[in-house]
Design an enzyme around this catalytic site. Sequence first.
Site, short mmCIF file in Angstrom:
data_model
loop_
_atom_site.label_atom_id
_atom_site.label_comp_id
_atom_site.label_asym_id
_atom_site.label_seq_id
_atom_site.Cartn_x
_atom_site.Cartn_y
_atom_site.Cartn_z
CD GLU A 69 -1.82 -9.59 -1.91
OE1 GLU A 69 -2.58 -8.63 -2.10
OE2 GLU A 69 -0.68 -9.67 -2.38
NE ARG A 295 -9.30 1.04 0.53
CZ ARG A 295 -8.80 -0.16 0.26
NH1 ARG A 295 -9.24 -0.85 -0.77
NH2 ARG A 295 -7.83 -0.67 0.99
CE LYS A 305 -2.89 -5.71 2.90
NZ LYS A 305 -3.17 -7.08 2.51
P1 ATP Z 1 -4.15 -2.58 1.22
O1 ATP Z 1 -4.69 -1.64 0.22
O2 ATP Z 1 -3.95 -1.99 2.57
O3 ATP Z 1 -2.97 -3.38 0.75
P2 ATP Z 1 -5.81 -4.72 0.44
O4 ATP Z 1 -7.13 -4.34 -0.08
O5 ATP Z 1 -4.81 -5.05 -0.59
O6 ATP Z 1 -5.32 -3.62 1.47
P3 ATP Z 1 -6.37 -7.40 1.18
O7 ATP Z 1 -5.68 -8.27 2.15
O8 ATP Z 1 -6.29 -7.72 -0.24
O9 ATP Z 1 -5.86 -5.92 1.46
O10 ATP Z 1 -7.88 -7.21 1.62
C1 ATP Z 1 -8.76 -8.26 1.91
C2 ATP Z 1 -10.16 -7.76 1.76
O11 ATP Z 1 -10.39 -6.65 2.63
C3 ATP Z 1 -10.42 -7.28 0.35
O12 ATP Z 1 -11.69 -7.76 -0.06
C4 ATP Z 1 -10.41 -5.78 0.46
O13 ATP Z 1 -11.24 -5.19 -0.48
C5 ATP Z 1 -10.92 -5.58 1.90
N1 ATP Z 1 -10.43 -4.31 2.44
C6 ATP Z 1 -9.15 -3.89 2.53
N2 ATP Z 1 -9.08 -2.65 3.02
C7 ATP Z 1 -10.36 -2.26 3.27
C8 ATP Z 1 -10.97 -1.07 3.79
N3 ATP Z 1 -10.24 -0.01 4.15
N4 ATP Z 1 -12.32 -1.03 3.88
C9 ATP Z 1 -13.06 -2.09 3.52
N5 ATP Z 1 -12.56 -3.23 3.03
C10 ATP Z 1 -11.23 -3.33 2.90
MG MG Z 2 -5.82 -6.54 -2.11
#
Ligand code: ATP
Ligand code: MG
Length: 591
Positions: A69, A295, A305
Amino acid sequence: MCWKRRSRIRQSVTSLIPEYKDSSDRMTDTNPSSGDAERDGPDHFIRTIIKDDLASARVNQVVTRFPPEPNGYLHIGHAKSIALNFGMASEFDGRCNLRFDDTNPVKEEIEYIEAIREDLDWLGLDRDGTALYTSDYFEQLYAWAENLIEAGHAYVDDLDADQIREHRGTLKEPGRNSPYRDRSVEENLDLFRRMRAGEFATGSKTLRAKIDMASGNINMRDPVLYRVLHASHPRTGDAWCIYPTYDFAHGQSDAIEGVTHSLCTLEFADHRPLYDWLIEHLPTPCKPKQYEFARLSLTHTVLSKRKLMQLVREGVVDGWDDPRMPTLRGLRRRGIPAAAIRDFARDIGVARADSVVDYGFLEFCTREILNKSALRRMAVLKPLKVVIENYPEGQSELLEAVNNPEDESAGTRQIEFSREIYIERDDYMDDPPKKFFRLGPGREVRLRYAYFVTCTDVIRDANGEVVELRCTYDPESRGGQSPDGRKVRGTLHWVNANRAGDAQVRRFEHLFLSENPGAADDLLAAVNPNSKTIIEAKIEPALAADPAFTQVQFERLGYFSVDPDTTADLPVFNEIVPLRDSWKKIQKSQG
Ligand code: ATP
Ligand code: MG
């Protein structure tokens, strides 16, 4: 390094933290594969699923996607997802799409899209450089929403967000139907088209799937598919005033792209029934499937984030690329090579259970790479002057020094020795304990690549602080060779006092002292006040002069990288990782 050793180290690193021991045992579902484990990393359940799907011909070509995102910068948690998605595609000769999940115009910015692309390029994956956008599918998604309405599977609701929440029920209680749930297909179609046309105010209407308000899974209680939002989108501008939700956009975008394995993190497990329901009720060109993995969590840091944003906004760090940040740009500025992050992301494994990886493992992967590639130089971080009294004044000589003992092709260089040098202040003690193999009154040590020297006198200031040492050298010990078989235990690094350059060195500790700062009520209060120390160091002239040193080993100290704050007058170095391998010691002590 052989796979088995990496695997042992990984286990020892994760088992360092007692409460994480259980989960570390479950880090991989199966033993290392019989395949090319060195290249592919530990075996895991996703690979097994893909192999089975190919064997049974459920799929012919593996297609995965990485769907960030664009509302923040990539961090090392994303690297795990990137490594898995791009890794599986490349291992099985498939394809991995970079898809920006840009369905929320309010939080998203072009700046993030560019930064994410740049970070991915830096990470150096097997990818063709193209990017896809969910916003490119808005028209198709809209058409499918109309399909759902026509089939009686979706309705326009006039409840606002709070009312929808009230009607949703709880884990224990079923939800209640909206009073607008039974609108006719014609009325729903008319209202939905008018939503698109901009007739209704932001938040005043939604499109909801008509599933089951009594479902045990709250995600199935008539989830919202579209909302009215009068906001300009970074890519589609003002073309739309209704936007699809993640749940509606994600699986359908997967289907449009022909994704076969939609790999996401565990928090989406409860969304899977909805993912499947939508695919089942829509005329999608293919039937992607979602799989969830744990994760990444890393000790002494946060990987959310929102929390990272807080650190930047509150000025705790100097920006998204602060070398203490777990963002890819932070790690990059710190000097951690992309290859180390790729190795790390591959070797931590993929499991269904949450686990926490020790930061030490990232340091280990970093040392593994830099040990082979980084040139060795001498730098003195806390200089103490040494005058070699029997070395003639005005004389100097060139000595040969090895650039990288791990890489013969890196060759040698000349370093200049003369009467006055600097050594590390910590390498001298007035009253050294037995095992301190460095300088003390009357003691003899070897100066790296130079001579044996013996401390003969100590000069102090008015407070009794040591400000200078007087030594004699043994002219017969040139190159650090013992002239008569006598042994010296210690070898010290040094720089020539007259030739050394000045440098600013930034040393770092963990940003948070506790292993799990994410659990703290007050994130800012958990910050380590000593996470950054700035010191003025003395460096070998070969370091000051050569801009080619991106990463270098300061002998006996650690790996350092040139920071972009470097100017023509003052080189600035970041400490990447110290040489000392604290967990290796612990490993040894545990037998
Ligand atoms: P945040 O929780 O920090 O906002 P997010 O999951 O919303 O992170 P995205 O940009 O939506 O961030 O993530 C893109 C991809 O990366 C998604 O498939 C998400 O599941 C994966 N991802 C994000 N954080 C992790 C992590 N700590 N470990 C593994 N995969 C991750
Ligand atoms: Mg997300």
